[in-house]
Design a protein around this motif. Structure first.
Motif, PDB file in Angstrom:
ATOM      1  N   SER A  20       0.831  -1.212   0.000  1.00  0.00           N
ATOM      2  CA  SER A  20       0.000   0.000   0.000  1.00  0.00           C
ATOM      3  C   SER A  20       0.861   1.256   0.000  1.00  0.00           C
ATOM      4  O   SER A  20       0.596   2.217  -0.734  1.00  0.00           O
ATOM      5  CB  SER A  20      -0.922   0.005   1.227  1.00  0.00           C
ATOM      6  N   CYS A  23       2.604   1.701  -3.401  1.00  0.00           N
ATOM      7  CA  CYS A  23       1.632   2.202  -4.373  1.00  0.00           C
ATOM      8  C   CYS A  23       1.364   3.685  -4.141  1.00  0.00           C
ATOM      9  O   CYS A  23       1.316   4.480  -5.085  1.00  0.00           O
ATOM     10  CB  CYS A  23       0.339   1.400  -4.256  1.00  0.00           C
ATOM     11  N   ASN A  27       2.506   6.316  -7.162  1.00  0.00           N
ATOM     12  CA  ASN A  27       1.374   6.870  -7.902  1.00  0.00           C
ATOM     13  C   ASN A  27       0.827   8.153  -7.305  1.00  0.00           C
ATOM     14  O   ASN A  27      -0.184   8.671  -7.787  1.00  0.00           O
ATOM     15  CB  ASN A  27       0.246   5.828  -7.976  1.00  0.00           C
ATOM     16  N   TRP A  35      -5.442   3.309  -3.041  1.00  0.00           N
ATOM     17  CA  TRP A  35      -5.768   2.419  -4.144  1.00  0.00           C
ATOM     18  C   TRP A  35      -5.649   0.961  -3.733  1.00  0.00           C
ATOM     19  O   TRP A  35      -6.258   0.093  -4.327  1.00  0.00           O
ATOM     20  CB  TRP A  35      -4.831   2.681  -5.327  1.00  0.00           C
ATOM     21  N   ARG A  36      -4.829   0.707  -2.725  1.00  0.00           N
ATOM     22  CA  ARG A  36      -4.596  -0.674  -2.287  1.00  0.00           C
ATOM     23  C   ARG A  36      -4.774  -0.751  -0.783  1.00  0.00           C
ATOM     24  O   ARG A  36      -4.148  -0.005  -0.042  1.00  0.00           O
ATOM     25  CB  ARG A  36      -3.193  -1.111  -2.699  1.00  0.00           C
ATOM     26  N   ASN A  57      -7.528  -4.458  -4.152  1.00  0.00           N
ATOM     27  CA  ASN A  57      -7.459  -3.296  -5.040  1.00  0.00           C
ATOM     28  C   ASN A  57      -8.429  -3.547  -6.179  1.00  0.00           C
ATOM     29  O   ASN A  57      -9.251  -4.465  -6.098  1.00  0.00           O
ATOM     30  CB  ASN A  57      -6.033  -3.058  -5.552  1.00  0.00           C
ATOM     31  N   CYS A 137      -6.597   1.710  -8.590  1.00  0.00           N
ATOM     32  CA  CYS A 137      -5.449   0.946  -9.085  1.00  0.00           C
ATOM     33  C   CYS A 137      -5.591   0.671 -10.577  1.00  0.00           C
ATOM     34  O   CYS A 137      -6.668   0.322 -11.063  1.00  0.00           O
ATOM     35  CB  CYS A 137      -5.354  -0.374  -8.319  1.00  0.00           C
ATOM     36  N   CYS A 140      -0.383  -0.416 -12.322  1.00  0.00           N
ATOM     37  CA  CYS A 140       0.823   0.296 -12.763  1.00  0.00           C
ATOM     38  C   CYS A 140       1.008   0.147 -14.274  1.00  0.00           C
ATOM     39  O   CYS A 140       2.086  -0.216 -14.764  1.00  0.00           O
ATOM     40  CB  CYS A 140       2.065  -0.197 -12.018  1.00  0.00           C
ATOM     41  N   CYS A 164       3.668  -2.820  -6.303  1.00  0.00           N
ATOM     42  CA  CYS A 164       3.293  -3.611  -5.124  1.00  0.00           C
ATOM     43  C   CYS A 164       3.908  -5.004  -5.168  1.00  0.00           C
ATOM     44  O   CYS A 164       4.315  -5.550  -4.134  1.00  0.00           O
ATOM     45  CB  CYS A 164       1.770  -3.707  -5.008  1.00  0.00           C
TER      46      CYS A 164
END
Length: 212
Positions: A20, A23, A27, A35-36, A57, A137, A140, A164
């Motif tokens: 998490s 991420c 981002n 997102w996670r 996610n 998410c 990526c 992640c």
């Protein structure tokens, strides 16, 4: 055409939330909503209840309810089956949030982005410009596409894989192409009993969990 997917071994996950935080950094994700997420759950074991951690996610569903719910076409499917959001088209109506059975989407109404520990390579708008629109998410995708251009293999080469997956200290996360029977994710699904969340809804998620 690849079909990107993730396999998560729930017995390896230690709930550290490194995925998490990684991420969040790469981002430029706000402190909330993330997102996670990693939830602590209880399951029945041989000797009573066992505690496990459930990373969650966007499930990048083959039959994604968010696609039809979006009134502007901001939510769309990219190559490889990844569900993404065009930030320039999103009006922040929240229809996709209501439609998603996995609570994987959210709208941040103020910029609470922490100082990133990683160099940002996220596409599209800056964090402050994502206020008031839906985010989530995207596996990526920018790393995957740049890696493919260099001839790298997502899920094998870290530069072409979701952050992640690279940062998981327990090795609980695997990423790869479901259409390739020899890929790491295909082999894990073949060799283990896996499940997907809310399979009865017919959404066909692209995230598989190893529970046994």
């Amino acid at each position: 055409m690849p079909r990107w997917a993730m396999v998560i071994d729930l017995w390896k996950c230690v709930g550290c939330k490194t995925c998490s935080y990684a991420c969040q950094g790469i981002n430029k994700v706000p402190l909330w909503p993330q997102w996670r997420q990693v939830d602590e759950c209880e399951v029945e074991g041989f000797q009573g209840p066992d505690r496990i951690f459930l990373p969650r996610n966007c499930m990048h569903c083959s039959e994604a309810p968010c696609l039809s719910a979006c009134p502007t076409g901001a939510t769309y499917r990219r190559s490889g089956g990844i569900i993404d959001i065009d930030y320039d088209l999103c009006i922040g109506c929240g229809s996709c949030i209501v439609a998603c059975p996995y609570h994987a989407r959210a709208i941040s109404y103020r910029d609470e982005t922490p100082s990133a520990a990683f160099s940002p390579i996220a596409e599209g708008k800056k964090p402050a410009d994502r206020v008031g629109i839906c985010t989530k998410c995207n596996f990526c995708i920018q790393r995957i596409e740049l890696g493919l251009e260099k001839g790298l293999r997502p899920g094998i080469d870290p530069e072409a894989s979701p952050v992640c997956v690279n940062c998981c200290i327990a090795g609980a996360l695997s990423f790869g192409d479901l259409e390739d029977p020899e890929s790491n994710v295909s082999q894990l699904i073949k060799e283990n009993n896996t499940l997907r969340l809310n399979e009865e809804l017919g959404t066909e998620p692209s995230i598989y969990y190893i529970l046994e």
